[in-house]
Write a protein that holds these residues in place. Sequence first.
Motif, PDB file in Angstrom:
ATOM      1  N   ASN A 211      33.702  37.853  39.712  1.00 26.56           N
ATOM      2  CA  ASN A 211      34.698  36.792  39.885  1.00 26.56           C
ATOM      3  C   ASN A 211      34.148  35.390  39.693  1.00 26.56           C
ATOM      4  O   ASN A 211      34.927  34.438  39.526  1.00 26.56           O
ATOM      5  CB  ASN A 211      35.337  36.879  41.280  1.00 26.56           C
ATOM      6  N   ASP A 269      43.453  31.384  42.600  1.00 31.38           N
ATOM      7  CA  ASP A 269      43.229  32.711  43.157  1.00 31.38           C
ATOM      8  C   ASP A 269      42.404  32.572  44.430  1.00 31.38           C
ATOM      9  O   ASP A 269      41.209  32.262  44.375  1.00 31.38           O
ATOM     10  CB  ASP A 269      42.504  33.580  42.135  1.00 31.38           C
ATOM     11  N   SER A 271      41.471  34.880  46.342  1.00 34.65           N
ATOM     12  CA  SER A 271      40.559  36.010  46.522  1.00 34.65           C
ATOM     13  C   SER A 271      39.299  35.872  45.674  1.00 34.65           C
ATOM     14  O   SER A 271      38.379  36.680  45.807  1.00 34.65           O
ATOM     15  CB  SER A 271      41.260  37.323  46.167  1.00 34.65           C
ATOM     16  N   LYS A 272      39.256  34.873  44.818  1.00 30.24           N
ATOM     17  CA  LYS A 272      38.076  34.670  43.985  1.00 30.24           C
ATOM     18  C   LYS A 272      36.846  34.522  44.871  1.00 30.24           C
ATOM     19  O   LYS A 272      36.861  33.761  45.851  1.00 30.24           O
ATOM     20  CB  LYS A 272      38.256  33.414  43.142  1.00 30.24           C
ATOM     21  N   ARG A 363      34.884  33.848  50.036  1.00 33.12           N
ATOM     22  CA  ARG A 363      36.004  33.764  49.102  1.00 33.12           C
ATOM     23  C   ARG A 363      36.508  32.327  48.977  1.00 33.12           C
ATOM     24  O   ARG A 363      36.269  31.475  49.844  1.00 33.12           O
ATOM     25  CB  ARG A 363      37.161  34.649  49.556  1.00 33.12           C
ATOM     26  N   ASN A 364      37.274  32.098  47.926  1.00 37.71           N
ATOM     27  CA  ASN A 364      37.849  30.784  47.674  1.00 37.71           C
ATOM     28  C   ASN A 364      38.709  30.305  48.842  1.00 37.71           C
ATOM     29  O   ASN A 364      38.734  29.121  49.170  1.00 37.71           O
ATOM     30  CB  ASN A 364      38.688  30.833  46.387  1.00 37.71           C
ATOM     31  N   GLU A 365      39.421  31.214  49.481  1.00 32.94           N
ATOM     32  CA  GLU A 365      40.284  30.852  50.604  1.00 32.94           C
ATOM     33  C   GLU A 365      39.481  30.200  51.722  1.00 32.94           C
ATOM     34  O   GLU A 365      39.913  29.197  52.317  1.00 32.94           O
ATOM     35  CB  GLU A 365      41.019  32.091  51.111  1.00 32.94           C
TER      36      GLU A 365
END
Length: 463
Positions: A211, A269, A271-272, A363-365
């Motif tokens: 990712n 995204d 989830s990235k 994760r990106n989040e």
Amino acid sequence: MKIIKIFIITILSSVVVLSCDIEDGRDLNGPSTDSISSDLSRGELQEAVAGILADMRGRLGTQVDAQSVAGREYWRFQSSDPRWTADLLSGTLDDNAFYTTAPYSSRYATVKDINLMLEGLINTTETFSDEEKAGIRGFANTIKAHELLMVLNQQYQNGIRVDVADIDNLGPFLNYDDSLTAIFNLLTDAVADLSIAGEAFAFSLPSGFDNIEGASGIPDDPENDVVSPADFITFNNALAARVEIYRKKYDSAETLLQNSFMDMSAGADLSKGVYLTFSLGGADIANPLFFAKNSSGGNARIAHPSFITEAEAGDTRLGKVVFREAENSSGVIAPNPLTQSNLTGAYDVFIYGSNVAPVGIIRNEELILLYAEANHISSPTDAVEAIDIIRLAAGLPAYSGGTTQTELVTEILKQRRYSLYAEGGHRWIDLRRFGRLDELPLDRTGDGTFEQFPTPANENRTN
């Protein structure tokens, strides 16, 4: 005898014991530790990297469960071991119990894998270029920093040993602040190496890193679809930003986030990120955080009721838990709550759809919420913009609350609670670092909270 030495010798009779999805989950019967440390060959390098990434998953379920139970994210029911609902909910912990010793020894086992590989790199007669050696060191020290942070997250003010390269002469325990500094410095050193590592690693990485391909802004070669050292720097910077947030060094954290794989664009995204991967082939392992819906009291993760009752209406992140229902004796589908140790829950934790689903390292989040935290004092407007990316993605309206420091922290912690639910025990860590552990619900008379796990009984803190 020190527990680190005991477990390293026991666990690491071979560096590579699991496949870590390098080639479709094949069984990697790797070289011996002596072979790797005395003269690392090119072939052994790939096996050593696979072993390191595989061992990162050791007792992952135990650590995530223990921290999640501590933070009242869910209850861990296991009829064969009542300590999940006794010790970890009362706050009376055993320094020789599995929840203390297993994660501690597993994380240090991975660190030992790394140290053996680095020792072998020093001793190698292989024709690695200087760029390749820099890439190996940068990768290794990034992963080492992650593992040490995992230990520190449990040990907190107990501190940890950072220097464990010589198992017969272990370095001293550093206090919490000094441990964070040492971990951050390790990540900084790793970036220095990665920056001169050329365009490619001397080894391949599993699919859990896919990712972040191209995250560095350097276009990928479509015929050579691999994570480059420049891409890997964005992962390193993400981990370093987490450390800087823990240290409340917000300006540094923001800079690191801007140079990570963070994506705050519209429709980004969330989830990235970078993931640990699992398979059922060869000597690999399944995802230890997966339980089927409607699991029995033998093994179940039951969402704490407050996760549901305290959520905002319409929050799609409630999809991380599933209402328990089953066919009753009359053939009717009916609620199927589960009770154990005077605790009753109606929802299963279900964030992994199968026993081979990947588990996020970062994760990106999380990065977007770290960005909100990095700006909550200096730039509340930027903090709210980041918060709203998360809220809107979860089906919620834009944030309309206050923008004082305290109000923004409360909102950020709420979003982290729901965005990172059941992924790593983040709620316990987050409430602890803001002195808010007293906000956790106590479900039974005699229950309590705690801020750290004890140092394992066999660890010799005098040396």
